[in-house]
Design a protein around this motif. Structure first.
Motif, PDB file in Angstrom:
ATOM      1  N   ASP A 112       0.820  -1.224   0.000  1.00 64.38           N
ATOM      2  CA  ASP A 112       0.000   0.000   0.000  1.00 64.38           C
ATOM      3  C   ASP A 112       0.849   1.267   0.000  1.00 64.38           C
ATOM      4  OD1 ASP A 112      -2.343  -1.388  -0.063  1.00 64.38           O
ATOM      5  OD2 ASP A 112      -2.696  -1.322   2.105  1.00 64.38           O
ATOM      6  N   TRP A 113       1.963   1.210   0.719  1.00 62.61           N
ATOM      7  CA  TRP A 113       2.760   2.438   0.831  1.00 62.61           C
ATOM      8  C   TRP A 113       3.383   2.830  -0.515  1.00 62.61           C
ATOM      9  CZ3 TRP A 113       8.043   2.677  -0.041  1.00 62.61           C
ATOM     10  CH2 TRP A 113       8.752   1.470  -0.053  1.00 62.61           C
ATOM     11  N   ILE A 114       3.519   1.872  -1.435  1.00 64.06           N
ATOM     12  CA  ILE A 114       4.007   2.218  -2.779  1.00 64.06           C
ATOM     13  C   ILE A 114       2.964   3.077  -3.493  1.00 64.06           C
ATOM     14  CG2 ILE A 114       4.626   1.262  -5.052  1.00 64.06           C
ATOM     15  CD1 ILE A 114       6.773   0.643  -3.097  1.00 64.06           C
ATOM     16  N   ILE A 115       1.692   2.766  -3.270  1.00 64.82           N
ATOM     17  CA  ILE A 115       0.619   3.568  -3.871  1.00 64.82           C
ATOM     18  C   ILE A 115       0.606   4.974  -3.260  1.00 64.82           C
ATOM     19  CG2 ILE A 115      -1.857   3.683  -4.356  1.00 64.82           C
ATOM     20  CD1 ILE A 115      -0.345   1.326  -5.646  1.00 64.82           C
ATOM     21  N   ASP A 116       0.800   5.031  -1.945  1.00 66.86           N
ATOM     22  CA  ASP A 116       0.865   6.340  -1.287  1.00 66.86           C
ATOM     23  C   ASP A 116       2.062   7.138  -1.791  1.00 66.86           C
ATOM     24  OD1 ASP A 116      -1.357   5.662   0.199  1.00 66.86           O
ATOM     25  OD2 ASP A 116      -0.182   4.883   1.889  1.00 66.86           O
ATOM     26  N   LEU A 117       3.171   6.441  -2.030  1.00 68.79           N
ATOM     27  CA  LEU A 117       4.372   7.095  -2.569  1.00 68.79           C
ATOM     28  C   LEU A 117       4.092   7.688  -3.937  1.00 68.79           C
ATOM     29  CD1 LEU A 117       7.519   7.428  -1.951  1.00 68.79           C
ATOM     30  CD2 LEU A 117       7.799   5.511  -3.519  1.00 68.79           C
ATOM     31  N   ARG A 118       3.371   6.957  -4.764  1.00 70.37           N
ATOM     32  CA  ARG A 118       3.004   7.461  -6.088  1.00 70.37           C
ATOM     33  C   ARG A 118       2.116   8.696  -5.961  1.00 70.37           C
ATOM     34  NH1 ARG A 118      -1.242   8.284  -8.896  1.00 70.37           N
ATOM     35  NH2 ARG A 118      -1.239   8.114 -11.182  1.00 70.37           N
ATOM     36  N   HIS A 119       1.180   8.675  -4.991  1.00 74.88           N
ATOM     37  CA  HIS A 119       0.264   9.813  -4.799  1.00 74.88           C
ATOM     38  C   HIS A 119       1.044  11.053  -4.374  1.00 74.88           C
ATOM     39  CE1 HIS A 119      -2.725  12.348  -2.725  1.00 74.88           C
ATOM     40  NE2 HIS A 119      -3.598  11.825  -3.604  1.00 74.88           N
ATOM     41  N   ASP A 120       1.998  10.873  -3.451  1.00 77.55           N
ATOM     42  CA  ASP A 120       2.816  12.014  -2.998  1.00 77.55           C
ATOM     43  C   ASP A 120       3.659  12.570  -4.141  1.00 77.55           C
ATOM     44  OD1 ASP A 120       1.781  11.653  -0.505  1.00 77.55           O
ATOM     45  OD2 ASP A 120       3.510  10.526   0.260  1.00 77.55           O
ATOM     46  N   THR A 121       4.161  11.681  -4.965  1.00 81.61           N
ATOM     47  CA  THR A 121       4.984  12.107  -6.100  1.00 81.61           C
ATOM     48  C   THR A 121       4.175  12.938  -7.080  1.00 81.61           C
ATOM     49  OG1 THR A 121       6.381  10.156  -5.910  1.00 81.61           O
ATOM     50  CG2 THR A 121       6.388  11.290  -8.023  1.00 81.61           C
ATOM     51  N   ALA A 122       2.934  12.522  -7.296  1.00 79.47           N
ATOM     52  CA  ALA A 122       2.102  13.181  -8.309  1.00 79.47           C
ATOM     53  C   ALA A 122       1.488  14.485  -7.803  1.00 79.47           C
ATOM     54  CB  ALA A 122       1.006  12.219  -8.772  1.00 79.47           C
ATOM     55  N   HIS A 123       1.181  14.578  -6.494  1.00 77.53           N
ATOM     56  CA  HIS A 123       0.365  15.701  -6.026  1.00 77.53           C
ATOM     57  C   HIS A 123       1.051  16.617  -5.014  1.00 77.53           C
ATOM     58  CE1 HIS A 123      -3.034  13.943  -8.145  1.00 77.53           C
ATOM     59  NE2 HIS A 123      -2.781  12.779  -7.545  1.00 77.53           N
ATOM     60  N   ASN A 124       2.065  16.160  -4.333  1.00 83.30           N
ATOM     61  CA  ASN A 124       2.736  17.017  -3.344  1.00 83.30           C
ATOM     62  C   ASN A 124       3.805  17.880  -4.000  1.00 83.30           C
ATOM     63  OD1 ASN A 124       1.147  15.888  -1.440  1.00 83.30           O
ATOM     64  ND2 ASN A 124       2.753  14.773  -0.359  1.00 83.30           N
ATOM     65  N   ASN A 125       4.131  18.965  -3.322  1.00 81.53           N
ATOM     66  CA  ASN A 125       5.156  19.858  -3.842  1.00 81.53           C
ATOM     67  C   ASN A 125       6.562  19.341  -3.567  1.00 81.53           C
ATOM     68  OD1 ASN A 125       3.243  21.709  -4.761  1.00 81.53           O
ATOM     69  ND2 ASN A 125       3.144  22.747  -2.757  1.00 81.53           N
ATOM     70  N   VAL A 126       6.676  18.465  -2.554  1.00 80.51           N
ATOM     71  CA  VAL A 126       7.992  17.933  -2.174  1.00 80.51           C
ATOM     72  C   VAL A 126       8.043  16.447  -2.507  1.00 80.51           C
ATOM     73  CG1 VAL A 126       9.644  17.591  -0.288  1.00 80.51           C
ATOM     74  CG2 VAL A 126       8.165  19.624  -0.316  1.00 80.51           C
ATOM     75  N   LEU A 127       9.111  16.050  -3.178  1.00 81.00           N
ATOM     76  CA  LEU A 127       9.287  14.634  -3.526  1.00 81.00           C
ATOM     77  C   LEU A 127       9.700  13.831  -2.302  1.00 81.00           C
ATOM     78  CD1 LEU A 127      11.269  14.998  -6.889  1.00 81.00           C
ATOM     79  CD2 LEU A 127       8.884  14.289  -6.621  1.00 81.00           C
ATOM     80  N   PRO A 128       9.355  12.548  -2.250  1.00 77.84           N
ATOM     81  CA  PRO A 128       9.786  11.694  -1.124  1.00 77.84           C
ATOM     82  C   PRO A 128      11.307  11.655  -1.027  1.00 77.84           C
ATOM     83  CG  PRO A 128       8.091  10.596  -2.428  1.00 77.84           C
ATOM     84  CD  PRO A 128       8.492  11.817  -3.192  1.00 77.84           C
ATOM     85  N   SER A 129      11.796  11.245   0.121  1.00 78.04           N
ATOM     86  CA  SER A 129      13.240  11.209   0.351  1.00 78.04           C
ATOM     87  C   SER A 129      13.905  10.168  -0.559  1.00 78.04           C
ATOM     88  CB  SER A 129      13.540  10.867   1.813  1.00 78.04           C
ATOM     89  OG  SER A 129      13.158   9.527   2.082  1.00 78.04           O
ATOM     90  N   LEU A 130      15.210  10.358  -0.770  1.00 81.31           N
ATOM     91  CA  LEU A 130      15.952   9.467  -1.662  1.00 81.31           C
ATOM     92  C   LEU A 130      15.996   8.042  -1.100  1.00 81.31           C
ATOM     93  CD1 LEU A 130      17.622   9.292  -4.253  1.00 81.31           C
ATOM     94  CD2 LEU A 130      19.649   9.945  -2.925  1.00 81.31           C
TER      95      LEU A 130
END
Length: 529
Positions: A112-130
């Motif tokens: 599930d967290w991979i889906i959340d990661l995709r959502h953050d990538t697409a809609h948040n202003n800050v990209l997830p950590s490296l």
């Protein structure tokens, strides 16, 4: 082209497996770089790659960039893009059915967290950590291994134009048929004294016959009362349905494969030791009782024009298999089969001489009784096949069997004479004896005369002389050895002078040495006028 075949970007299946191995079996970055280069070639050949390969290409590319790229912002952007494309590609089929991303991920076993990661990538202003993106990328590659690469590796095959692949259904059907025929043949042997299925003492054999018969003949046979199902009726049912069961174009190859497999009773070591151990190891032949166990099977092959292909395959088996016991057994079966065919030829000539119509009008059992009446001494002399069937003409042609008898085969001695006996016009007994003796010498060189010491140079002669002196108990460093060396040099000088001025002459290149008989020089051949 077959509908099961598909145009793919890889040149051949070996290329696909090479990429798979470089990505998942090798830990080195160099191997992964090589795999990426091949994937980019596939992309150039076919812009629309399969979803699993497209996602692998994206994740692998950014994984390799991470080893050289120092700009963290660009790396995070590359990872985020690759993960977004991975989710979109791999869950697209489930989403098309109306499922949400989380529902599709649950069905496809994506965290599930991979889906959340995709959502953050697409809609948040800050990209997830490296660190999170790297972990997600590794999980994505592992998911692709389990759900694309590993699942497809058993189905990746080369398509050869004009070549029809063997149908696995046909192979299974013929394997069942041959196993059924072999087991039935053993039960039908007179030495077993089995009349119906209920009398088969071995439970496994009885169950095997019943199950195989039901698979082959569906519900056409009633096994509710085993006392009423005779072995003879099963043999008749087998023969009646033979053409229907053997209609595959690859039948000969599939039959031979089934008969020479590890599970086959035909070349079974256990059955051989149980029925034929003394004859096989001491006398070098097959016992009459053992041969009878396979008479129905071999007659079935002969009736359906499969026997001679099988004999040819057995001959190859004797020259290729590693198991010496099975090679010898196969060679003895070739001998028994060829001898049985020779009996059929002799019987056919005799019966046609007395009444040409008898062969066609009489049933096999009647002809078998007639054979025993005419050849009373042959009652316990091995295999007797269907006398209705003749021997294929090529097996009676010396040109056809010449490659068989001229090739090196240590087991040729067991069947070379029966093979030559089939030839028409017949080979003289003297020539057959000479060829058999030659085959024996070739196949068992240790039984031939001792090899003489070959002397081609002075060093060879010196070595031979040293061996003789040592054998006589003398010291090779003694004065006697020095005298011998002087004799060798003197003899060598004489030989060289004789070669230059004496009896030795160079052979002319005008002679055709290939046409010269063994032991005769070309100029010794007398020309007939």
């Amino acid at each position: 082209m077959s509908q099961s075949c598909q145009i793919v970007p890889w040149f051949k299946s070996k290329e696909w497996f090479e990429v798979y191995e470089k990505i998942y079996s090798s830990p080195s970055l160099k191997s992964k770089q090589e795999a990426l280069e091949i994937l980019l070639v596939w992309k150039a050949r076919c812009p629309s790659l399969p979803a699993g390969i497209e996602s692998t290409l994206g994740l692998l590319e950014v994984h390799i960039q991470d080893s050289t790229q120092v700009n963290e912002k660009l790396l995070r952007l590359a990872y985020a893009t690759a993960m977004m494309r991975f989710v979109n590609h791999m869950l697209d089929a489930e989403i098309a059915k109306g499922a949400s991303l989380h529902q599709a991920a649950k069905v496809s076993d994506v965290p599930d967290w991979i889906i959340d990661l995709r959502h953050d990538t697409a809609h948040n202003n800050v990209l997830p950590s490296l660190e999170i993106l790297r972990e997600a990328s590794l999980i994505g590659l592992e998911w692709l291994n389990n759900n694309y690469w590993s699942k497809h590796r058993d189905y990746i095959k080369d398509f050869v134009s004009g070549h029809k692949e063997i149908n696995s259904t046909d192979e299974n059907k013929i394997s069942v048929l041959i196993n059924f025929c072999t087991t039935l043949s053993i039960c039908a042997s007179p030495s077993c004294k089995i009349k119906n299925v209920s009398e088969i003492a071995d439970n496994n054999m009885r169950e095997a016959i019943i199950n195989d018969a039901q698979d082959l003949f569906a519900n056409s046979m009633d096994f509710s009362n085993l006392k009423t199902v005779s072995i003879v009726s099963l043999v008749n049912t087998l023969n009646i349905n033979a053409k229907r069961l053997l209609k595959s174009k690859n039948t000969p190859a599939l039959v031979n494969k089934a008969l020479t497999s590890e599970d086959s009773l035909f070349l079974s070591s256990d059955l051989l030791h149980y029925l034929c151990e003394t004859d096989f190891y001491v006398k070098g032949k097959l016992s009459f009782q053992y041969v009878q166990c396979f008479e129905v099977l071999l007659t079935f092959l002969q009736t359906n024009d499969l026997l001679m292909d099988f004999v040819q395959d057995l001959i190859k088996f004797t020259n290729e298999e590693n198991d010496s016991e099975k090679r010898k057994l196969a060679a003895l079966w070739v001998s028994e089969t060829l001898q049985a065919l020779k009996k059929s030829v002799l019987f056919s000539h005799k019966i046609k001489g007395s009444d040409p119509d008898q062969t066609r009008n009489k049933k096999r059992n009647e002809l078998k009784l007639l054979y025993k009446h005419w050849f009373p001494n042959e009652k316990r002399s091995g295999l007797l096949l269907d006398v209705h069937k003749g021997v294929p003409s090529e097996w009676m042609d010396i040109k056809f069997i010449q490659p068989i008898i001229s090739a090196y085969n240590p087991y040729l001695i067991y069947f070379i004479k029966p093979l030559l006996d089939l030839v028409e016009p017949s080979v003289s007994k003297i020539n057959i004896e000479k060829i058999c003796n030659l085959a024996k010498i070739i196949s068992t060189p240790e039984s031939g005369p001792a090899h003489s010491i070959k002397v081609y140079t002075i060093e060879d002669l010196q070595s031979s002389q040293t061996s003789r002196i040592v054998a006589q108990g003398q010291d090779p460093d003694s004065d006697c050895m020095e005298i011998c060396e002087e004799e060798i040099l003197e003899n060598t000088t004489v030989c060289e002078e004789e070669f230059q001025t004496g009896i030795w002459q160079r052979a002319s290149t005008n002679y055709n040495w290939s046409l010269c008989p063994v032991g005769i020089l070309p100029w010794q051949i007398r020309i007939k006028h």
